[in-house]
Design a protein around this motif. Structure first.
Motif, mmCIF file in Angstrom:
data_model
loop_
_atom_site.group_PDB
_atom_site.id
_atom_site.type_symbol
_atom_site.label_atom_id
_atom_site.label_comp_id
_atom_site.label_asym_id
_atom_site.label_seq_id
_atom_site.Cartn_x
_atom_site.Cartn_y
_atom_site.Cartn_z
ATOM 1 N N GLY A 112 -14.883 -9.771 -7.640
ATOM 2 C CA GLY A 112 -14.931 -11.158 -7.186
ATOM 3 C C GLY A 112 -16.364 -11.659 -7.295
ATOM 4 O O GLY A 112 -17.305 -10.864 -7.381
ATOM 5 N N LEU A 113 -16.537 -12.969 -7.297
ATOM 6 C CA LEU A 113 -17.846 -13.580 -7.484
ATOM 7 C C LEU A 113 -18.269 -14.324 -6.217
ATOM 8 O O LEU A 113 -17.678 -15.343 -5.862
ATOM 9 C CB LEU A 113 -17.797 -14.555 -8.675
ATOM 10 C CG LEU A 113 -19.088 -15.252 -9.052
ATOM 11 C CD1 LEU A 113 -20.129 -14.244 -9.552
ATOM 12 C CD2 LEU A 113 -18.826 -16.310 -10.122
ATOM 13 N N PHE A 114 -19.291 -13.782 -5.541
ATOM 14 C CA PHE A 114 -19.895 -14.467 -4.405
ATOM 15 C C PHE A 114 -21.038 -15.316 -4.922
ATOM 16 O O PHE A 114 -21.889 -14.835 -5.671
ATOM 17 C CB PHE A 114 -20.447 -13.480 -3.372
ATOM 18 C CG PHE A 114 -19.444 -13.030 -2.378
ATOM 19 C CD1 PHE A 114 -19.060 -13.858 -1.331
ATOM 20 C CD2 PHE A 114 -18.859 -11.789 -2.492
ATOM 21 C CE1 PHE A 114 -18.125 -13.441 -0.414
ATOM 22 C CE2 PHE A 114 -17.920 -11.359 -1.579
ATOM 23 C CZ PHE A 114 -17.542 -12.187 -0.536
ATOM 24 N N ASN A 115 -21.055 -16.578 -4.525
ATOM 25 C CA ASN A 115 -22.150 -17.496 -4.843
ATOM 26 C C ASN A 115 -22.851 -17.813 -3.537
ATOM 27 O O ASN A 115 -22.251 -18.412 -2.634
ATOM 28 C CB ASN A 115 -21.601 -18.767 -5.486
ATOM 29 C CG ASN A 115 -21.012 -18.488 -6.848
ATOM 30 O OD1 ASN A 115 -21.708 -18.492 -7.841
ATOM 31 N ND2 ASN A 115 -19.709 -18.211 -6.884
ATOM 32 N N LEU A 116 -24.101 -17.412 -3.439
ATOM 33 C CA LEU A 116 -24.882 -17.539 -2.212
ATOM 34 C C LEU A 116 -25.953 -18.599 -2.428
ATOM 35 O O LEU A 116 -26.800 -18.463 -3.314
ATOM 36 C CB LEU A 116 -25.510 -16.188 -1.871
ATOM 37 C CG LEU A 116 -24.532 -15.007 -1.918
ATOM 38 C CD1 LEU A 116 -25.266 -13.693 -1.986
ATOM 39 C CD2 LEU A 116 -23.579 -15.065 -0.752
ATOM 40 N N HIS A 117 -25.907 -19.651 -1.636
ATOM 41 C CA HIS A 117 -26.814 -20.796 -1.773
ATOM 42 C C HIS A 117 -27.906 -20.655 -0.729
ATOM 43 O O HIS A 117 -27.685 -20.903 0.458
ATOM 44 C CB HIS A 117 -26.008 -22.080 -1.576
ATOM 45 C CG HIS A 117 -26.783 -23.328 -1.839
ATOM 46 N ND1 HIS A 117 -26.250 -24.567 -1.614
ATOM 47 C CD2 HIS A 117 -28.037 -23.553 -2.302
ATOM 48 C CE1 HIS A 117 -27.135 -25.497 -1.924
ATOM 49 N NE2 HIS A 117 -28.224 -24.896 -2.339
ATOM 50 N N VAL A 118 -29.093 -20.246 -1.177
ATOM 51 C CA VAL A 118 -30.225 -20.000 -0.283
ATOM 52 C C VAL A 118 -31.380 -20.876 -0.741
ATOM 53 O O VAL A 118 -31.880 -20.719 -1.856
ATOM 54 C CB VAL A 118 -30.629 -18.509 -0.303
ATOM 55 C CG1 VAL A 118 -31.817 -18.264 0.614
ATOM 56 C CG2 VAL A 118 -29.455 -17.622 0.064
ATOM 57 N N GLU A 119 -31.773 -21.799 0.125
ATOM 58 C CA GLU A 119 -32.810 -22.781 -0.184
ATOM 59 C C GLU A 119 -32.421 -23.519 -1.461
ATOM 60 O O GLU A 119 -31.355 -24.103 -1.516
ATOM 61 C CB GLU A 119 -34.191 -22.126 -0.229
ATOM 62 C CG GLU A 119 -34.603 -21.545 1.122
ATOM 63 C CD GLU A 119 -35.922 -20.813 1.094
ATOM 64 O OE1 GLU A 119 -36.613 -20.811 0.055
ATOM 65 O OE2 GLU A 119 -36.264 -20.229 2.140
ATOM 66 N N ASP A 120 -33.252 -23.464 -2.508
ATOM 67 C CA ASP A 120 -32.931 -24.206 -3.729
ATOM 68 C C ASP A 120 -32.362 -23.309 -4.829
ATOM 69 O O ASP A 120 -32.276 -23.702 -5.981
ATOM 70 C CB ASP A 120 -34.154 -24.962 -4.246
ATOM 71 C CG ASP A 120 -35.303 -24.044 -4.640
ATOM 72 O OD1 ASP A 120 -35.243 -22.831 -4.340
ATOM 73 O OD2 ASP A 120 -36.271 -24.540 -5.242
ATOM 74 N N LYS A 121 -31.941 -22.093 -4.466
ATOM 75 C CA LYS A 121 -31.394 -21.146 -5.445
ATOM 76 C C LYS A 121 -29.923 -20.839 -5.135
ATOM 77 O O LYS A 121 -29.486 -20.912 -3.993
ATOM 78 C CB LYS A 121 -32.161 -19.822 -5.408
ATOM 79 C CG LYS A 121 -33.644 -19.930 -5.659
ATOM 80 C CD LYS A 121 -33.975 -19.964 -7.111
ATOM 81 C CE LYS A 121 -35.436 -19.855 -7.437
ATOM 82 N NZ LYS A 121 -36.350 -20.716 -6.753
ATOM 83 N N VAL A 122 -29.197 -20.480 -6.193
ATOM 84 C CA VAL A 122 -27.836 -19.971 -6.065
ATOM 85 C C VAL A 122 -27.820 -18.589 -6.699
ATOM 86 O O VAL A 122 -28.221 -18.423 -7.856
ATOM 87 C CB VAL A 122 -26.801 -20.892 -6.741
ATOM 88 C CG1 VAL A 122 -25.418 -20.239 -6.739
ATOM 89 C CG2 VAL A 122 -26.748 -22.239 -6.024
ATOM 90 N N TYR A 123 -27.415 -17.603 -5.905
ATOM 91 C CA TYR A 123 -27.320 -16.218 -6.351
ATOM 92 C C TYR A 123 -25.845 -15.924 -6.583
ATOM 93 O O TYR A 123 -25.082 -15.819 -5.627
ATOM 94 C CB TYR A 123 -27.887 -15.270 -5.293
ATOM 95 C CG TYR A 123 -29.345 -15.527 -4.998
ATOM 96 C CD1 TYR A 123 -30.330 -14.753 -5.603
ATOM 97 C CD2 TYR A 123 -29.743 -16.544 -4.138
ATOM 98 C CE1 TYR A 123 -31.675 -14.989 -5.346
ATOM 99 C CE2 TYR A 123 -31.081 -16.786 -3.877
ATOM 100 C CZ TYR A 123 -32.036 -16.005 -4.488
ATOM 101 O OH TYR A 123 -33.367 -16.250 -4.240
ATOM 102 N N ALA A 124 -25.447 -15.829 -7.851
ATOM 103 C CA ALA A 124 -24.056 -15.548 -8.213
ATOM 104 C C ALA A 124 -23.921 -14.040 -8.420
ATOM 105 O O ALA A 124 -24.454 -13.494 -9.393
ATOM 106 C CB ALA A 124 -23.657 -16.311 -9.468
#
Length: 181
Positions: A112-124
């Motif tokens: 599965g793909l978690f997309n983590l939105h932290v400050e101005d970045k997205v960690y997929a």
């Protein structure tokens, strides 16, 4: 293979970097406040194993994590191509949300793909069998299980109330690549 793509929130069409080595992924996520580990089952897991058997195969590590971090509840999430079932409803759709407590997902099978939105970045983060990801309370995120879901995960939470997502109303998830793209 686990993969991490890091994007600036304003450029979803072009990642800033793509990582495929587990240690590099774990370090990059740690710098952003997340935690990623690789776990091995302590016993063989039979096909079509019960939820209890899945949990038992990881119980020594689960006990350690529950004692260290105070997790109070656990569920098994099972989504397959031919069936979708969930022991307790807590699957986030493709809408950005945050939870008021930590959440842990241990991928027993599938991906599965978690997309983590932290400050101005997205960690997929493409998670697969053996990946354990800890998402701290308040981290904005969305989860993409794909068009034809195939995953089994053991999920841990601080308490039963933390499972209710707080949706941000931001349409950011619609702008980023999907799992099946």
């Amino acid at each position: 293979m686990s993969i991490l793509s890091v994007y600036h929130q304003s450029t979803p069409e072009q990642p800033l970097k793509v990582l495929t080595h587990h240690e590099d992924i774990a370090v990059t996520l740690a710098e952003a406040g997340m935690h990623l580990e690789r776990w091995q089952a302590s016993s063989v897991i039979a096909p079509n194993a019960s939820d209890e058997a899945l949990i038992a195969a990881y119980m020594p590590q689960i006990d350690r994590l529950m004692n260290e971090r105070g997790y109070a509840s656990m569920d098994v999430l099972s989504l397959t191509r031919d069936q979708s079932r969930l022991t307790k409803p807590h699957v986030q759709e493709l809408e950005e949300c945050a939870l008021p407590g930590d959440q842990v997902h241990l991928f027993v099978a599938g991906y599965g793909l978690f997309n983590l939105h932290v400050e101005d970045k997205v960690y997929a983060v493409l998670c697969e069998k053996g990946d354990l990801i800890l998402i701290p309370a308040g981290v904005r995120h969305w989860f993409d299980k794909g068009e034809c879901p195939h995953l089994i995960a053991i999920c841990l939470f601080n308490n039963p109330q933390v499972r209710v997502p707080q949706y941000t109303g931001d349409d950011i998830a619609s702008r980023f690549p999907r799992l099946d793209d």
